[in-house]
Design a protein around this motif. Structure first.
Motif, PDB file in Angstrom:
ATOM      1  N   CYS A 174     -13.010  -4.929   1.464  1.00 38.31           N
ATOM      2  CA  CYS A 174     -13.080  -4.426   0.107  1.00 38.31           C
ATOM      3  C   CYS A 174     -11.895  -3.002  -0.098  1.00 38.31           C
ATOM      4  CB  CYS A 174     -14.281  -3.367   0.657  1.00 38.31           C
ATOM      5  SG  CYS A 174     -13.686  -2.416   2.495  1.00 38.31           S
ATOM      6  N   ARG A 175     -11.438  -3.128   1.234  1.00 37.97           N
ATOM      7  CA  ARG A 175      -9.805  -1.848   0.968  1.00 37.97           C
ATOM      8  C   ARG A 175      -8.787  -3.535   0.059  1.00 37.97           C
ATOM      9  NH1 ARG A 175      -7.239   2.235   3.554  1.00 37.97           N
ATOM     10  NH2 ARG A 175      -5.277   2.269   3.654  1.00 37.97           N
ATOM     11  N   LYS A 176      -8.599  -4.384   0.860  1.00 40.55           N
ATOM     12  CA  LYS A 176      -7.917  -5.172  -0.148  1.00 40.55           C
ATOM     13  C   LYS A 176      -7.432  -5.501  -0.567  1.00 40.55           C
ATOM     14  CE  LYS A 176      -7.419  -7.526   5.049  1.00 40.55           C
ATOM     15  NZ  LYS A 176      -7.332  -8.996   5.471  1.00 40.55           N
ATOM     16  N   ARG A 177      -9.006  -5.852  -1.826  1.00 43.28           N
ATOM     17  CA  ARG A 177      -9.499  -6.133  -2.914  1.00 43.28           C
ATOM     18  C   ARG A 177      -9.367  -4.983  -3.802  1.00 43.28           C
ATOM     19  NH1 ARG A 177      -9.061  -6.229  -7.121  1.00 43.28           N
ATOM     20  NH2 ARG A 177     -10.227  -7.640  -8.448  1.00 43.28           N
TER      21      ARG A 177
ATOM     22  N   GLU B  80       0.856  -0.821  -0.124  1.00 42.26           N
ATOM     23  CA  GLU B  80       0.567  -0.503   0.135  1.00 42.26           C
ATOM     24  C   GLU B  80       0.644   0.703   0.469  1.00 42.26           C
ATOM     25  OE1 GLU B  80      -3.296   2.336   2.816  1.00 42.26           O
ATOM     26  OE2 GLU B  80      -2.696  -0.066   2.664  1.00 42.26           O
ATOM     27  N   LYS B  81       2.398   1.247   1.101  1.00 43.06           N
ATOM     28  CA  LYS B  81       3.045   2.291   0.401  1.00 43.06           C
ATOM     29  C   LYS B  81       3.094   3.171  -0.702  1.00 43.06           C
ATOM     30  CE  LYS B  81       6.546   4.296   3.085  1.00 43.06           C
ATOM     31  NZ  LYS B  81       7.510   4.440   4.532  1.00 43.06           N
ATOM     32  N   ALA B  82       3.890   1.411  -1.359  1.00 36.65           N
ATOM     33  CA  ALA B  82       4.048   2.260  -2.676  1.00 36.65           C
ATOM     34  C   ALA B  82       3.660   2.985  -3.585  1.00 36.65           C
ATOM     35  CB  ALA B  82       5.241   0.833  -2.927  1.00 36.65           C
ATOM     36  N   VAL B  83       1.897   2.130  -3.817  1.00 35.89           N
ATOM     37  CA  VAL B  83       1.097   2.544  -3.838  1.00 35.89           C
ATOM     38  C   VAL B  83       0.463   3.448  -4.279  1.00 35.89           C
ATOM     39  CG1 VAL B  83      -1.539   1.972  -5.209  1.00 35.89           C
ATOM     40  CG2 VAL B  83      -0.247   0.458  -4.575  1.00 35.89           C
TER      41      VAL B  83
END
Length: 264
Positions: free
Chosen positions: A214-217, A106-109
């Motif tokens: 939802c957040r993971k997907r 997530e941090k990289a995204v």
């Protein structure tokens, strides 16, 4: 839930296929409209409406009213990204027996999502300074447009071809790689003011404890709330909506807290 997910994926894939076959150059045409405005400014000429701006204006209006559904359903380059990623997921599962979906942390995204704004600023600045002409042959989306028009790019597009190949590789490593990180038109769409009625919302109190599906997907790792400052990054792929086990996510006005209403 799996049946619902499969149904949404099939409907989305069918819409994407139609746009890919009949309107593959929409996203590059839309950016051509933006480019024409800045070219007129650079030449100190009056901005005149043209056919490119017809498409640009229409897609910007659609984005304001309905969110980035063009990105999620109609952009041919985005559809190509989906196909490349899903093919990679299939190979990983069938050949290497790896379950789940892969992607960047997530941090990289979050960091990489800012690159498209830098790229947009660079392209617009190059137009204003007259340097844009020297970039001819370097555009990967120009190469893509040629290929979808059944035209082979010549040797002058070698850099554009190399960049397109690198983007295709990136598409295999992260869902919506180009759309999230590199698309200049995506940066324009992300900065548009989207009406609250077009945003995804959920009632947190109805969510199961420590769920977070939802957040993971979500390929952008977004919190599903209409008031999030990152709502512009949502590409309206509906993955969060079909993943929610309690059907607790919807597009439209924020879901009222039914529990508090009953207490009152």
């Amino acid at each position: 839930m799996k049946k619902r997910q499969r149904k949404v994926r099939l409907i989305r894939a069918a819409i994407q296929l139609v746009f890919f076959i009949f309107y593959p150059a929409l996203f590059s045409t839309a950016f051509a409209g933006v480019k024409s405005v800045f070219q007129a400014i650079a030449a100190h000429q009056q901005i005149t409406w043209n056919s490119f701006l017809d498409i640009t204006g229409l897609l910007l209006l659609v984005t304001i009213l309905f969110g980035r559904h063009f990105c999620g359903y109609a952009c041919a380059f985005g559809s190509l990204g989906d196909a490349m990623y899903e093919l990679t997921v299939f190979i990983r599962q069938k050949v290497f027996h790896k379950k789940g979906r892969h992607g960047y942390p997530e941090k990289a995204v979050r960091i990489l999502q800012k690159v498209k704004y830098i790229l947009l600023a660079f392209l617009l600045l190059s137009i204003l300074t007259g340097w844009y002409a020297s970039l001819q042959g370097m555009s990967p989306w120009d190469v893509f447009s040629m290929l979808t028009a059944r035209k082979l790019p010549n040797v002058s597009y070698k850099i554009g071809i190399i960049l397109l190949v690198l983007i295709l590789i990136g598409m295999c490593t992260q869902e919506r790689f180009f759309c999230q990180f590199l698309c200049p038109m995506g940066a324009v769409f992300a900065m548009m003011p989207i009406l609250p009625s077009a945003l995804f919302n959920r009632n947190r109190e109805k969510c199961p404890s420590k769920c977070g599906l939802c957040r993971k997907r979500c390929p952008a790792h977004l919190e599903i709330d209409g008031d999030t400052p990152l709502s512009g990054e949502c590409i309206c792929c509906h993955a969060c909506q079909v993943t929610c086990p309690r059907k607790n996510i919807q597009i439209g006005p924020k879901i009222k807290n039914q529990t508090n209403e009953k207490k009152n």
